[in-house]
Design a protein around this motif. Structure first.
Motif, mmCIF file in Angstrom:
data_model
loop_
_atom_site.group_PDB
_atom_site.id
_atom_site.type_symbol
_atom_site.label_atom_id
_atom_site.label_comp_id
_atom_site.label_asym_id
_atom_site.label_seq_id
_atom_site.Cartn_x
_atom_site.Cartn_y
_atom_site.Cartn_z
ATOM 1 N N GLU A 56 0.830 -1.199 0.000
ATOM 2 C CA GLU A 56 0.000 0.000 0.000
ATOM 3 C C GLU A 56 0.857 1.239 0.000
ATOM 4 O O GLU A 56 2.046 1.205 0.310
ATOM 5 N N ASP A 57 0.252 2.342 -0.394
ATOM 6 C CA ASP A 57 0.918 3.647 -0.447
ATOM 7 C C ASP A 57 2.212 3.594 -1.253
ATOM 8 O O ASP A 57 3.187 4.263 -0.935
ATOM 9 N N GLY A 58 2.225 2.762 -2.300
ATOM 10 C CA GLY A 58 3.398 2.669 -3.161
ATOM 11 C C GLY A 58 4.552 1.908 -2.557
ATOM 12 O O GLY A 58 5.629 1.860 -3.130
ATOM 13 N N MET A 59 4.344 1.296 -1.374
ATOM 14 C CA MET A 59 5.400 0.531 -0.713
ATOM 15 C C MET A 59 5.139 -0.951 -0.903
ATOM 16 O O MET A 59 4.131 -1.477 -0.408
ATOM 17 N N LYS A 60 6.015 -1.613 -1.616
ATOM 18 C CA LYS A 60 5.847 -3.034 -1.918
ATOM 19 C C LYS A 60 6.109 -3.880 -0.687
ATOM 20 O O LYS A 60 6.996 -3.601 0.105
ATOM 21 N N ASN A 61 5.315 -4.905 -0.519
ATOM 22 C CA ASN A 61 5.489 -5.839 0.594
ATOM 23 C C ASN A 61 5.236 -7.267 0.093
ATOM 24 O O ASN A 61 4.172 -7.537 -0.466
ATOM 25 N N PRO A 62 6.206 -8.168 0.238
ATOM 26 C CA PRO A 62 7.561 -7.992 0.779
ATOM 27 C C PRO A 62 8.409 -7.095 -0.130
ATOM 28 O O PRO A 62 8.110 -6.923 -1.305
ATOM 29 N N SER A 63 9.473 -6.573 0.455
ATOM 30 C CA SER A 63 10.367 -5.693 -0.283
ATOM 31 C C SER A 63 11.809 -6.184 -0.156
ATOM 32 O O SER A 63 12.297 -6.407 0.946
ATOM 33 N N ALA A 64 12.467 -6.377 -1.306
ATOM 34 C CA ALA A 64 13.843 -6.882 -1.310
ATOM 35 C C ALA A 64 14.757 -5.936 -2.072
ATOM 36 O O ALA A 64 14.323 -5.216 -2.974
ATOM 37 N N SER A 65 16.024 -5.939 -1.692
ATOM 38 C CA SER A 65 17.012 -5.117 -2.386
ATOM 39 C C SER A 65 18.359 -5.826 -2.347
ATOM 40 O O SER A 65 18.659 -6.567 -1.411
ATOM 41 N N THR A 66 19.154 -5.579 -3.374
ATOM 42 C CA THR A 66 20.492 -6.193 -3.464
ATOM 43 C C THR A 66 21.469 -5.171 -4.011
ATOM 44 O O THR A 66 21.161 -4.431 -4.948
ATOM 45 N N PHE A 67 22.642 -5.137 -3.413
ATOM 46 C CA PHE A 67 23.713 -4.239 -3.862
ATOM 47 C C PHE A 67 24.989 -5.057 -4.015
ATOM 48 O O PHE A 67 25.405 -5.749 -3.088
ATOM 49 N N ARG A 68 25.586 -4.999 -5.190
ATOM 50 C CA ARG A 68 26.813 -5.736 -5.463
ATOM 51 C C ARG A 68 27.994 -4.781 -5.588
ATOM 52 O O ARG A 68 27.873 -3.717 -6.191
ATOM 53 N N HIS A 69 29.118 -5.181 -4.998
ATOM 54 C CA HIS A 69 30.322 -4.357 -5.033
ATOM 55 C C HIS A 69 31.522 -5.281 -4.978
ATOM 56 O O HIS A 69 31.438 -6.409 -4.479
ATOM 57 N N ALA A 70 32.657 -4.808 -5.470
ATOM 58 C CA ALA A 70 33.868 -5.629 -5.457
ATOM 59 C C ALA A 70 34.285 -5.991 -4.039
ATOM 60 O O ALA A 70 34.858 -7.068 -3.796
ATOM 61 N N ALA A 71 33.989 -5.121 -3.071
ATOM 62 C CA ALA A 71 34.403 -5.363 -1.691
ATOM 63 C C ALA A 71 33.395 -6.222 -0.928
ATOM 64 O O ALA A 71 33.767 -7.059 -0.113
ATOM 65 N N LEU A 72 32.106 -5.989 -1.167
ATOM 66 C CA LEU A 72 31.079 -6.758 -0.459
ATOM 67 C C LEU A 72 29.755 -6.660 -1.197
ATOM 68 O O LEU A 72 29.494 -5.714 -1.929
ATOM 69 N N ASP A 73 28.922 -7.667 -0.993
ATOM 70 C CA ASP A 73 27.564 -7.667 -1.527
ATOM 71 C C ASP A 73 26.592 -7.597 -0.356
ATOM 72 O O ASP A 73 26.806 -8.245 0.673
ATOM 73 N N GLN A 74 25.535 -6.808 -0.531
ATOM 74 C CA GLN A 74 24.538 -6.652 0.523
ATOM 75 C C GLN A 74 23.157 -7.033 -0.009
ATOM 76 O O GLN A 74 22.781 -6.636 -1.110
#
Length: 228
Positions: A73-91
């Motif tokens: 609701e209100d433009g907020m997805k549920n469930p909500s997932a995110s991923t960030f990739r980097h040479a030093a670490l992935d989150q």
């Protein structure tokens, strides 16, 4: 004043997200560069990055107890997932809001939030700082990070693990528990947060021990899926 019915789960979710962000940053920046460490020597133990951590999370310990996933609701997805990739670490992160059993017909239905993060350190060993950060809480030598919370080491879970319990009070009835786990150079954290108002006596709020047991089950399953 309690938030409106349509926005109640957003408030609970924000509490989990803020906690995950704060402690995710602490562990991320605390990585200790190992001598000669490279991506090829990182002790990742088979863990890999996924695009959607929520799909790699089995939350049946909650739905099996009657919790249901809140609608987006209100433009907020549920469930909500995110991923960030980097040479030093992935989150990776996942946040899920639930409606609590027994509160469906309440004026303000009770909501619970589950927040999960997994960080794969590829160029630094988070072990020493991970242990130091939580051991200082266990001994009580440094308590600014979790005021009035009880921090306890969890033996037998991966390389190192700690649970954090925020006390339940009569004024603020709630269950607020966190579990932080390190396995090699992977740090996995999971948080469960639920609170209710004084008019919501029919809502089911798990005890701290029950919530921690659920978090442990979900964490073990989720960590295994990050290896599959």
């Amino acid at each position: 004043m309690m938030p409106g019915k349509g926005r109640r789960w957003l408030w609970a979710l924000v509490a989990v997200v803020v906690t995950a962000l704060v402690w995710g940053v602490v562990i991320v920046v605390a990585g200790h560069p190992a001598a000669g460490a490279t991506a090829g020597t990182a002790d990742l133990r088979g863990y890999h990055t996924v695009d959607d951590l929520c799909t790699a999370t089995d939350y049946t310990p909650l739905t099996g107890r009657g919790f249901t996933v809140s609608p987006s609701e209100d433009g907020m997805k549920n469930p909500s997932a995110s991923t960030f990739r980097h040479a030093a670490l992935d989150q990776m992160g996942c946040d899920i809001a639930f409606l609590v059993p027994g509160s469906k017909d309440a004026k303000y239905p009770v909501t619970a939030s589950l927040g999960i993060s997994a960080v794969l350190h590829k160029q630094s060993d988070p072990g020493p700082e991970f242990a130091a950060a939580y051991q200082s809480q266990v001994t009580g030598d440094f308590t600014n990070d979790f005021p009035q919370s009880k921090v306890t080491r969890v033996p037998g879970l991966a390389d190192d693990a700690y649970q954090v319990v925020q006390p339940n009070t009569e004024q603020y009835p709630r269950t607020d528990v966190k579990l932080f786990i390190r396995d090699g150079w992977m740090v996995y954290s999971i948080t469960f947060y639920e609170e209710r108002g004084s008019d919501e006596t029919n809502a089911t709020i798990p005890s701290e021990s029950d919530a921690l047991a659920m978090l442990t089950t979900i964490a073990k399953s989720g960590m295994a899926k990050l290896k599959s």
